[in-house]
Design a protein around this motif. Structure first.
Motif, PDB file in Angstrom:
ATOM      1  N   MET A   1       0.420 -21.427  31.198  1.00  0.00           N
ATOM      2  CA  MET A   1       0.654 -19.999  30.990  1.00  0.00           C
ATOM      3  C   MET A   1      -0.682 -19.269  30.863  1.00  0.00           C
ATOM      4  SD  MET A   1       2.642 -17.905  28.072  1.00  0.00           S
ATOM      5  CE  MET A   1       3.081 -19.385  27.215  1.00  0.00           C
ATOM      6  N   SER A   2      -0.763 -18.129  31.454  1.00  0.00           N
ATOM      7  CA  SER A   2      -1.990 -17.343  31.385  1.00  0.00           C
ATOM      8  C   SER A   2      -2.275 -16.898  29.952  1.00  0.00           C
ATOM      9  CB  SER A   2      -1.846 -16.122  32.287  1.00  0.00           C
ATOM     10  OG  SER A   2      -2.639 -15.058  31.802  1.00  0.00           O
ATOM     11  N   THR A   3      -3.529 -16.909  29.554  1.00  0.00           N
ATOM     12  CA  THR A   3      -3.862 -16.512  28.183  1.00  0.00           C
ATOM     13  C   THR A   3      -3.871 -14.991  28.020  1.00  0.00           C
ATOM     14  OG1 THR A   3      -6.164 -16.669  28.795  1.00  0.00           O
ATOM     15  CG2 THR A   3      -5.234 -18.533  27.582  1.00  0.00           C
ATOM     16  N   THR A   4      -3.760 -14.250  29.140  1.00  0.00           N
ATOM     17  CA  THR A   4      -3.727 -12.800  29.009  1.00  0.00           C
ATOM     18  C   THR A   4      -2.318 -12.303  28.673  1.00  0.00           C
ATOM     19  OG1 THR A   4      -3.322 -12.553  31.357  1.00  0.00           O
ATOM     20  CG2 THR A   4      -5.607 -12.446  30.642  1.00  0.00           C
ATOM     21  N   GLN A   5      -1.343 -13.214  28.655  1.00  0.00           N
ATOM     22  CA  GLN A   5       0.019 -12.828  28.296  1.00  0.00           C
ATOM     23  C   GLN A   5       0.111 -12.525  26.811  1.00  0.00           C
ATOM     24  OE1 GLN A   5       2.919 -12.443  29.852  1.00  0.00           O
ATOM     25  NE2 GLN A   5       3.289 -14.013  31.364  1.00  0.00           N
ATOM     26  N   TRP A   6       0.925 -11.535  26.470  1.00  0.00           N
ATOM     27  CA  TRP A   6       1.206 -11.305  25.060  1.00  0.00           C
ATOM     28  C   TRP A   6       2.012 -12.474  24.520  1.00  0.00           C
ATOM     29  CZ3 TRP A   6       3.308  -5.720  25.953  1.00  0.00           C
ATOM     30  CH2 TRP A   6       2.204  -4.842  26.106  1.00  0.00           C
ATOM     31  N   PRO A   7       1.908 -12.738  23.217  1.00  0.00           N
ATOM     32  CA  PRO A   7       2.687 -13.850  22.660  1.00  0.00           C
ATOM     33  C   PRO A   7       4.200 -13.595  22.747  1.00  0.00           C
ATOM     34  CG  PRO A   7       1.501 -12.664  20.928  1.00  0.00           C
ATOM     35  CD  PRO A   7       1.029 -12.107  22.230  1.00  0.00           C
ATOM     36  N   LEU A   8       4.903 -14.696  22.721  1.00  0.00           N
ATOM     37  CA  LEU A   8       6.364 -14.655  22.775  1.00  0.00           C
ATOM     38  C   LEU A   8       6.912 -14.576  21.348  1.00  0.00           C
ATOM     39  CD1 LEU A   8       8.575 -14.989  25.008  1.00  0.00           C
ATOM     40  CD2 LEU A   8       8.587 -17.416  24.449  1.00  0.00           C
ATOM     41  N   TRP A   9       7.955 -13.792  21.177  1.00  0.00           N
ATOM     42  CA  TRP A   9       8.583 -13.632  19.854  1.00  0.00           C
ATOM     43  C   TRP A   9      10.069 -13.934  19.964  1.00  0.00           C
ATOM     44  CZ3 TRP A   9       5.514 -11.597  15.735  1.00  0.00           C
ATOM     45  CH2 TRP A   9       4.239 -11.194  16.134  1.00  0.00           C
ATOM     46  N   ARG A  28       8.288 -10.383  24.719  1.00  0.00           N
ATOM     47  CA  ARG A  28       6.837 -10.411  24.545  1.00  0.00           C
ATOM     48  C   ARG A  28       6.359  -9.113  23.898  1.00  0.00           C
ATOM     49  NH1 ARG A  28       4.361 -14.692  26.532  1.00  0.00           N
ATOM     50  NH2 ARG A  28       5.568 -15.953  28.012  1.00  0.00           N
ATOM     51  N   ALA A  29       5.346  -9.251  23.042  1.00  0.00           N
ATOM     52  CA  ALA A  29       4.772  -8.072  22.384  1.00  0.00           C
ATOM     53  C   ALA A  29       3.390  -8.442  21.863  1.00  0.00           C
ATOM     54  CB  ALA A  29       5.660  -7.609  21.225  1.00  0.00           C
ATOM     55  N   PRO A  30       2.495  -7.440  21.773  1.00  0.00           N
ATOM     56  CA  PRO A  30       1.129  -7.737  21.333  1.00  0.00           C
ATOM     57  C   PRO A  30       1.018  -8.020  19.839  1.00  0.00           C
ATOM     58  CG  PRO A  30       1.369  -5.388  21.810  1.00  0.00           C
ATOM     59  CD  PRO A  30       2.638  -6.054  22.243  1.00  0.00           C
ATOM     60  N   ASP A  31       1.941  -7.463  19.029  1.00  0.00           N
ATOM     61  CA  ASP A  31       1.883  -7.718  17.585  1.00  0.00           C
ATOM     62  C   ASP A  31       3.268  -7.504  16.973  1.00  0.00           C
ATOM     63  OD1 ASP A  31       2.219  -4.905  17.083  1.00  0.00           O
ATOM     64  OD2 ASP A  31       0.106  -4.652  17.596  1.00  0.00           O
ATOM     65  N   ALA A  32       3.348  -7.737  15.666  1.00  0.00           N
ATOM     66  CA  ALA A  32       4.655  -7.728  15.007  1.00  0.00           C
ATOM     67  C   ALA A  32       5.330  -6.347  15.038  1.00  0.00           C
ATOM     68  CB  ALA A  32       4.505  -8.204  13.559  1.00  0.00           C
ATOM     69  N   THR A  33       4.538  -5.287  14.830  1.00  0.00           N
ATOM     70  CA  THR A  33       5.125  -3.946  14.814  1.00  0.00           C
ATOM     71  C   THR A  33       5.779  -3.622  16.147  1.00  0.00           C
ATOM     72  OG1 THR A  33       3.288  -3.303  13.394  1.00  0.00           O
ATOM     73  CG2 THR A  33       4.637  -1.528  14.290  1.00  0.00           C
ATOM     74  N   LEU A  34       5.029  -3.889  17.228  1.00  0.00           N
ATOM     75  CA  LEU A  34       5.604  -3.582  18.540  1.00  0.00           C
ATOM     76  C   LEU A  34       6.692  -4.574  18.912  1.00  0.00           C
ATOM     77  CD1 LEU A  34       2.532  -2.277  20.536  1.00  0.00           C
ATOM     78  CD2 LEU A  34       4.586  -1.030  19.911  1.00  0.00           C
ATOM     79  N   ALA A  35       6.620  -5.794  18.375  1.00  0.00           N
ATOM     80  CA  ALA A  35       7.707  -6.752  18.630  1.00  0.00           C
ATOM     81  C   ALA A  35       9.012  -6.210  18.036  1.00  0.00           C
ATOM     82  CB  ALA A  35       7.364  -8.105  18.028  1.00  0.00           C
TER      83      ALA A  35
ATOM     84  N   HIS B  30       9.648   0.195  36.903  1.00  0.00           N
ATOM     85  CA  HIS B  30       8.205   0.171  37.177  1.00  0.00           C
ATOM     86  C   HIS B  30       7.372   0.023  35.919  1.00  0.00           C
ATOM     87  CE1 HIS B  30       8.819   1.494  41.363  1.00  0.00           C
ATOM     88  NE2 HIS B  30       9.804   2.208  40.865  1.00  0.00           N
ATOM     89  N   GLY B  31       7.992  -0.194  34.769  1.00  0.00           N
ATOM     90  CA  GLY B  31       7.253  -0.285  33.509  1.00  0.00           C
ATOM     91  C   GLY B  31       6.231  -1.405  33.548  1.00  0.00           C
ATOM     92  N   PRO B  32       5.177  -1.290  32.731  1.00  0.00           N
ATOM     93  CA  PRO B  32       4.121  -2.313  32.735  1.00  0.00           C
ATOM     94  C   PRO B  32       4.656  -3.685  32.312  1.00  0.00           C
ATOM     95  CG  PRO B  32       3.811  -0.754  30.921  1.00  0.00           C
ATOM     96  CD  PRO B  32       4.870  -0.189  31.796  1.00  0.00           C
ATOM     97  N   ILE B  33       5.617  -3.705  31.419  1.00  0.00           N
ATOM     98  CA  ILE B  33       6.330  -4.942  31.083  1.00  0.00           C
ATOM     99  C   ILE B  33       7.794  -4.567  30.878  1.00  0.00           C
ATOM    100  CG2 ILE B  33       4.441  -6.219  29.973  1.00  0.00           C
ATOM    101  CD1 ILE B  33       5.809  -5.286  27.292  1.00  0.00           C
ATOM    102  N   LEU B  34       8.636  -5.580  30.987  1.00  0.00           N
ATOM    103  CA  LEU B  34      10.075  -5.334  30.891  1.00  0.00           C
ATOM    104  C   LEU B  34      10.445  -4.572  29.623  1.00  0.00           C
ATOM    105  CD1 LEU B  34      12.989  -6.643  32.105  1.00  0.00           C
ATOM    106  CD2 LEU B  34      12.856  -7.614  29.819  1.00  0.00           C
ATOM    107  N   GLU B  35       9.856  -4.994  28.473  1.00  0.00           N
ATOM    108  CA  GLU B  35      10.216  -4.402  27.192  1.00  0.00           C
ATOM    109  C   GLU B  35       9.884  -2.905  27.173  1.00  0.00           C
ATOM    110  OE1 GLU B  35       8.689  -7.191  27.723  1.00  0.00           O
ATOM    111  OE2 GLU B  35       9.529  -8.785  26.489  1.00  0.00           O
ATOM    112  N   GLU B  36       8.715  -2.539  27.732  1.00  0.00           N
ATOM    113  CA  GLU B  36       8.300  -1.144  27.698  1.00  0.00           C
ATOM    114  C   GLU B  36       9.071  -0.326  28.731  1.00  0.00           C
ATOM    115  OE1 GLU B  36       6.563  -0.101  25.251  1.00  0.00           O
ATOM    116  OE2 GLU B  36       6.642   1.962  25.978  1.00  0.00           O
ATOM    117  N   ASP B  37       9.447  -0.969  29.821  1.00  0.00           N
ATOM    118  CA  ASP B  37      10.290  -0.323  30.816  1.00  0.00           C
ATOM    119  C   ASP B  37      11.583   0.165  30.150  1.00  0.00           C
ATOM    120  OD1 ASP B  37      10.531  -0.633  34.143  1.00  0.00           O
ATOM    121  OD2 ASP B  37      12.419  -0.361  33.087  1.00  0.00           O
ATOM    122  N   ILE B  38      12.160  -0.719  29.337  1.00  0.00           N
ATOM    123  CA  ILE B  38      13.403  -0.363  28.648  1.00  0.00           C
ATOM    124  C   ILE B  38      13.138   0.707  27.591  1.00  0.00           C
ATOM    125  CG2 ILE B  38      15.229  -1.256  27.138  1.00  0.00           C
ATOM    126  CD1 ILE B  38      14.962  -3.915  28.648  1.00  0.00           C
TER     127      ILE B  38
END
Lengths: 95, 251
Positions: A1-9, A28-35, B30-38
């Protein structure tokens, strides 16, 4: 898996007061708040819940599928562990 | 018509919501990621839902027997009264988020104030929409902070979006005799107080995001009188096509 991916939650939702949080999926999300916000948008658009937990998937420890035999199988052969050898007295309801 | 000023006022609110909702809808798939698209299309649907309620109220005030579809889909460009900000192109993700952030920071205090309006239907629409808008502002603020205080590239893109969109923000607080008349009758709040509230939010979020407020005061206005940017015609072509090709269609 690419390391540029956001972590999986992993996402857990409590559908109503008094019930347990139940696993509903992952995202996927960059941190807990956005998750939590992503979970709100992806999993609760149709009044599915009143509370959300998110846990980084990397923090979940799971049993190994290859160990399933030794892990779970023995209990299948020990039927005496199940409370099925009692006579239910007359008059007991909801059993 | 009983109350031309109130009709115009509600139409302005409705057109802001409709056109921004239409713009955000362009992100669908077209969202940058699925979650943000939604997330973006959720916001779009909230805005279109608000527009429906506002058009229903406007059509009642107009009393011409038009339904919300006729108001939304069958007017000419100069009859739309939305601000220029909401019709600006999506650009990159930073541009879309900053446009939404500037709008949400304006809409939230406006709805909070309109909840006190003696026009019962308007107060009810505001009360319903305020919860949606509070979430929109939270979501866009989080993103502004993460982009501004993120990587060099995300910071640069967020700052470029602010520098570009800033010229459209003052129009959010445009007031003319329609507003003055309704304010005198104490039906709607003054936008001066809303503007102070907006500035506070913008300053707080941009400073946490390490982004700066542009110093130039170049301003664009005209939307409230139906004078739009060159983008508006293309939006309306998309928006109105179905209703004009198949009159009175519903789904």
């Amino acid at each position: 898996m690419s390391t540029t991916q956001w972590p999986l939650w992993e996402v857990f939702i409590r559908s109503k007061q008094g019930l347990n949080h139940k696993h509903v999926g992952s995202l996927r999300a960059p941190d807990a708040t956005l998750a939590l916000e992503n979970a709100r948008d992806v999993y609760t658009r149709r009044s599915e819940g009143i509370s959300i937990w998110v846990v980084e998937s990397a923090n979940i420890h799971a049993t190994d599928i290859d160990d399933a035999d030794s892990f779970f199988e023995p209990s299948d052969t020990k039927i005496y562990r199940h409370p099925t050898f009692y006579e239910v007295p007359d008059g007991v309801k909801h059993m | 018509m009983q109350d031309q000023a109130l009709f115009e006022y509600v139409l302005r609110l409705a057109d802001d919501s409709l056109i921004l909702g239409q713009r955000l809808g362009e992100w669908c798939g077209h969202g940058p990621i699925l979650e943000e698209d939604i997330a973006l299309t959720n916001i779009s649907l909230d805005l279109i839902g608000q527009a429906i309620s506002l058009y229903d109220l406007a059509s009642e005030l107009e009393g011409a027997g038009k339904n919300h579809d006729q108001l939304a889909y069958l007017r000419f460009e100069n009859e739309y009264k939305n601000v220029l900000l909401v019709e600006q192109p999506n650009g990159d993700f930073a541009m879309t988020i900053l446009r939404q952030f500037f709008f949400d920071a304006f809409r939230l205090p406006l709805y909070e104030a309109l909840m006190q309006s003696p026009v019962a239907q308007l107060a009810a629409i505001a009360a319903k929409s305020v919860k949606e808008t509070r979430y929109h502002l939270k979501h866009t603020s989080e993103w502004v902070i993460r982009m501004g205080d993120g990587t060099d590239e995300s910071h640069e893109r967020a700052q470029a979006a602010i520098d570009h969109l800033w010229r459209y923000t003052s129009e959010l607080f445009f007031e003319d005799n329609i507003d003055e008349q309704l304010q005198e009758r104490q039906l709607v709040p003054s936008l001066k107080g809303i503007q102070a509230n907006w500035m506070e939010t913008v300053k707080a979020v941009l400073s946490e995001a390490t982004l700066t407020i542009p110093t130039n005061n170049w301003k664009f206005e005209g939307g409230r009188q139906g004078r739009h940017s060159e983008h508006m015609g293309y939006i309306l072509a998309d928006l109105q096509y179905m209703q004009r090709a198949y009159p009175n269609m519903e789904w």
